[in-house]
Design an enzyme around this catalytic site. Structure first.
Site, PDB file in Angstrom:
ATOM      1  N   LYS A  53      66.578  39.717   0.178  1.00 54.00           N
ATOM      2  CA  LYS A  53      65.197  39.564   0.677  1.00 54.00           C
ATOM      3  C   LYS A  53      65.101  40.075   2.110  1.00 54.00           C
ATOM      4  CE  LYS A  53      64.400  35.835  -2.537  1.00 54.00           C
ATOM      5  NZ  LYS A  53      64.497  34.409  -2.839  1.00 54.00           N
ATOM      6  N   GLN A  97      64.723  28.829   0.093  1.00 52.41           N
ATOM      7  CA  GLN A  97      65.594  29.286  -0.994  1.00 52.41           C
ATOM      8  C   GLN A  97      66.054  28.089  -1.825  1.00 52.41           C
ATOM      9  OE1 GLN A  97      66.245  32.582  -1.728  1.00 52.41           O
ATOM     10  NE2 GLN A  97      67.214  31.746  -3.557  1.00 52.41           N
ATOM     11  N   ASP A 120      55.956  32.325  -1.972  1.00 49.64           N
ATOM     12  CA  ASP A 120      56.685  32.161  -3.238  1.00 49.64           C
ATOM     13  C   ASP A 120      55.746  31.665  -4.348  1.00 49.64           C
ATOM     14  OD1 ASP A 120      59.261  32.941  -3.660  1.00 49.64           O
ATOM     15  OD2 ASP A 120      60.186  31.154  -2.783  1.00 49.64           O
TER      16      ASP A 120
END
Ligand code: NAD
Length: 306
Positions: A53, A97, A120
């Site tokens: 990422k 994460q 997200d």
């Protein structure tokens, strides 16, 4: 028949070229898009995903801020960091994460992220938005699959789409997004009886179960489109999906490889959401009313609202 390959890596590359142009435009207006990535503990797979990422951010000109916490960090430590990031104007996207260590309540953490920075797409507001078809940030993996289908020219209207896997981050949002696009959607999961009876009717089969070799040729209709979301590391170190690629590609019309299919698209859609957030922030700064505004990619690909 040998299936044509849906090359997620190549499609991602093309999209990222467009992203760089959007970043230049934002920077010229005084906004450098910024993504904060919070990581707790040292899960080796998470490290790889976070690394990918951050690399994608660099490639597109997005500033990334890595906030690493030790495994022993408390829920309060992470929440306090999120609150600071929510208020930080340099940050347009916040990503935590997963997985988190078991002593941290994932739902509490995800709900703490400002809806405006939830790139997200895991906040309840964004999840709820999927049900009515107007989420701000679609979750990256299903959004990437949707874009793979659209870019390949695959129309989903009226098609039998079977989604294998019903997780909150892949299977369920995927099903909702395709339902919104007027596909006929079946969702299967670990308790589904006779999986093959469902998969065999799929015009489009999307598999996200985390089980290598789950889908074999006998379970796939001749000419079906097969999207393999699974990422599994075998004992010999190889990375494979959930589909028997070599067998199924002889029956399918289109198929995604693993690696190089859905994986790169997930990261690409994270950057898309971060840019969209930065563009949205700029627009909000300029005008009080952003009702009429839509980011370029989303305008093209957001499901219709009925
Ligand atoms: P998860 O473990 O949260 O959910 C798995 C789902 O599959 C569950 O709904 C479960 O009921 C179902 N399932 C398990 N075994 C099954 C079986 N035998 N038959 C039918 N259904 C079964 O997993 P997840 O987070 O949704 O991820 C699924 C897979 O996708 C994993 O391999 C993961 O690594 C991968 N993944 C890939 C990306 C990407 O970018 N390509 C992103 C997220 C997840």
């Amino acid at each position: 028949m040998t299936a044509q390959i849906i090359d997620g890596k190549a499609i991602s590359k093309r999209l990222r070229i467009g992203f760089r142009e959007r970043v230049v435009k934002l920077v010229s207006q005084g906004v450098t898009p910024g993504l904060a990535v919070i990581c707790v503990g040292d899960n080796p797979a998470s490290k790889v995903y976070v690394g990918n990422k951050i690399k994608a951010c660099e490639e597109c000109g997005v500033h990334s801020f890595h906030h690493g916490f030790p495994d022993s960090a408390s829920e309060a430590d992470v929440l306090s960091d999120i609150r600071k990031l929510n208020a930080d104007h340099k940050i347009h996207g916040i990503l935590v994460q997963l997985p988190l260590p078991p002593h941290i309540d994932v739902r509490k953490i995800l709900e703490a992220i400002s809806v405006d920075k939830d790139v997200d797409g895991f906040h309840l507001y964004n999840v709820g938005g999927l049900v009515v078809g107007n989420t701000i940030f679609p979750p990256c993996t299903p959004y990437g699959v949707q874009l793979l289908l659209e870019t390949t020219g695959i129309d989903v209207i009226g098609k039998n789409v079977v989604v294998v896997g019903a997780s909150n981050i892949v299977g369920k949002p995927m099903a909702l997004m395709l339902l919104q696009k007027e596909a006929t959607v079946t969702v299967c999961h670990a308790k589904t009886r006779d999986l093959a009876q469902h998969t065999i009717i799929a015009d489009i089969l999307i598999v996200a179960a985390g089980k290598p070799g789950l889908i074999v040729p006998q379970m796939v209709k001749q000419g079906a489109i097969v999207i393999d979301v699974g990422i599994n590391r075998l004992p010999d170190g190889r990375i494979v999906g959930d589909v028997d690629f070599e067998g199924v590609k002889k029956k399918a019309s289109w198929i995604t490889p693993v690696p190089g299919g859905v994986g790169p698209m997930t990261v690409t859609m994270l950057i898309e959401n971060t840019l969209r957030s930065a563009e949205r922030a700029l627009h909000l700064r300029k005008e009080d009313d952003y009702q009429e505004w839509e980011a370029p990619l989303l305008k093209l690909h957001q499901p219709d609202i009925h």
